[in-house]
Design an enzyme around this catalytic site. Structure first.
Site, mmCIF file in Angstrom:
data_model
loop_
_atom_site.group_PDB
_atom_site.id
_atom_site.type_symbol
_atom_site.label_atom_id
_atom_site.label_comp_id
_atom_site.label_asym_id
_atom_site.label_seq_id
_atom_site.Cartn_x
_atom_site.Cartn_y
_atom_site.Cartn_z
ATOM 1 C CB SER A 132 8.127 57.010 12.477
ATOM 2 O OG SER A 132 7.140 57.207 13.449
ATOM 3 C CG HIS A 140 9.908 56.024 17.256
ATOM 4 N ND1 HIS A 140 9.287 54.822 16.978
ATOM 5 C CD2 HIS A 140 9.358 56.932 16.391
ATOM 6 C CE1 HIS A 140 8.396 54.987 16.004
ATOM 7 N NE2 HIS A 140 8.439 56.250 15.627
ATOM 8 C CG ASP A 156 9.774 52.566 19.392
ATOM 9 O OD1 ASP A 156 9.311 53.617 19.864
ATOM 10 O OD2 ASP A 156 9.925 52.388 18.165
#
Length: 267
Positions: free
Chosen positions: A95, A245, A217
């Site tokens: 991320s 995610h 996502d």
């Protein structure tokens, strides 16, 4: 300062193997990589740590001024690499940490020799000609909700971020991880994350780069993966058979296969 203690550094795996640094995203800690570690431990030396303000890091080292910029988190990465004298490590960032890895590689190019970006996003906010996934109103509402009731926000948002509603235990794990993070420190990290814009930094990436995206996502839609891939010359984009995610938790086999294949090509 004792950097390994500050960041709760863990070193495991093959002590003579190439180095892989596994780095968590917002609201998480190094435990999120527990399903990836076994896939790499026989062949690679693995370094894991918690950002200051996350996991079992030293909370007394937290500075709102430092961590109000992604550069502050990148400095954590660089200082961990320096403390362990790592060179040409493969940085695997989930991320927002994918972008933090980009900044760290630019700051200390001798320390990081390749990047693996898991569900990356250089900007979460939509812009003209760019879809990040969130409108300005979305981001304002998200941050206001987080500031008003962090635990409630965590319980509501974590399952959405994780996806995979048919496997509620995954959402519960992410909720627990979010809730274990100090709210004041989480507020700073969240604001830094969701208001960041690292699109221009992608142009400076020159190391081998693997980008992993999921088929669905809500945090980093497919358009973002395509943007990152186009911005980094020679990068490899893999769309995992996974949703949500956090594919390293929801689809570890596919995630690990992509990472190990990339690592094998680096030899």
């Amino acid at each position: 300062m004792d950097i390994p203690r500050r960041n709760n550094v863990t070193v495991t795996g093959n002590p003579t193997g190439p180095v892989v640094v596994l780095v968590h995203g917002f609201g998480c800690d190094q435990n999120m990589w527990r399903l990836t570690v076994p896939a790499l431990a026989d062949t690679h030396r693995l370094v894991l740590f918690d950002y200051v303000g996350s996991g079992r890091s030293d909370p007394s080292a937290f500075s709102e001024e430092r961590y109000s910029s992604l550069d502050g988190y990148a400095q954590d990465v660089v200082e961990v690499c320096e403390a362990l004298d790592l060179r040409d490590a493969v940085f695997v960032g989930h991320s927002v940490s994918a972008m933090i890895g980009v900044l760290a590689a630019r700051t200390a190019p001798e320390r990081i020799g390749a990047l693996v970006m898991v569900a990356p996003s250089p900007r979460y906010l939509d812009d003209e000609g760019y879809r990040g996934g969130f409108s300005a109103e979305d981001i304002d509402e998200l941050l206001a909700s987080l500031d008003a009731n962090y635990l409630g926000w965590s319980a509501a948002m974590a399952p959405v971020i994780m996806g995979n509603p048919e496997r509620p235990e995954l959402g519960e794990e992410l909720t627990n991880s979010f809730c274990a993070t100090d709210p004041d420190m989480a507020h700073v990290f969240a604001r830094t994350t969701f208001l960041s814009d690292s699109r221009d930094d992608l142009k400076a990436v020159t190391v081998p780069t693997l980008i992993l995206e999921c088929t669905q996502d809500v945090i980093a839609p497919r358009e973002v993966g395509a943007f990152v891939h186009a911005a980094i010359p020679g990068s490899r984009l893999v769309t995992l058979d996974a949703t949500g995610h956090c594919p390293h938790l929801s689809a570890p086999e596919a995630t690990n296969e992509a990472i190990t294949g990339f690592l094998a090509d680096l030899r």
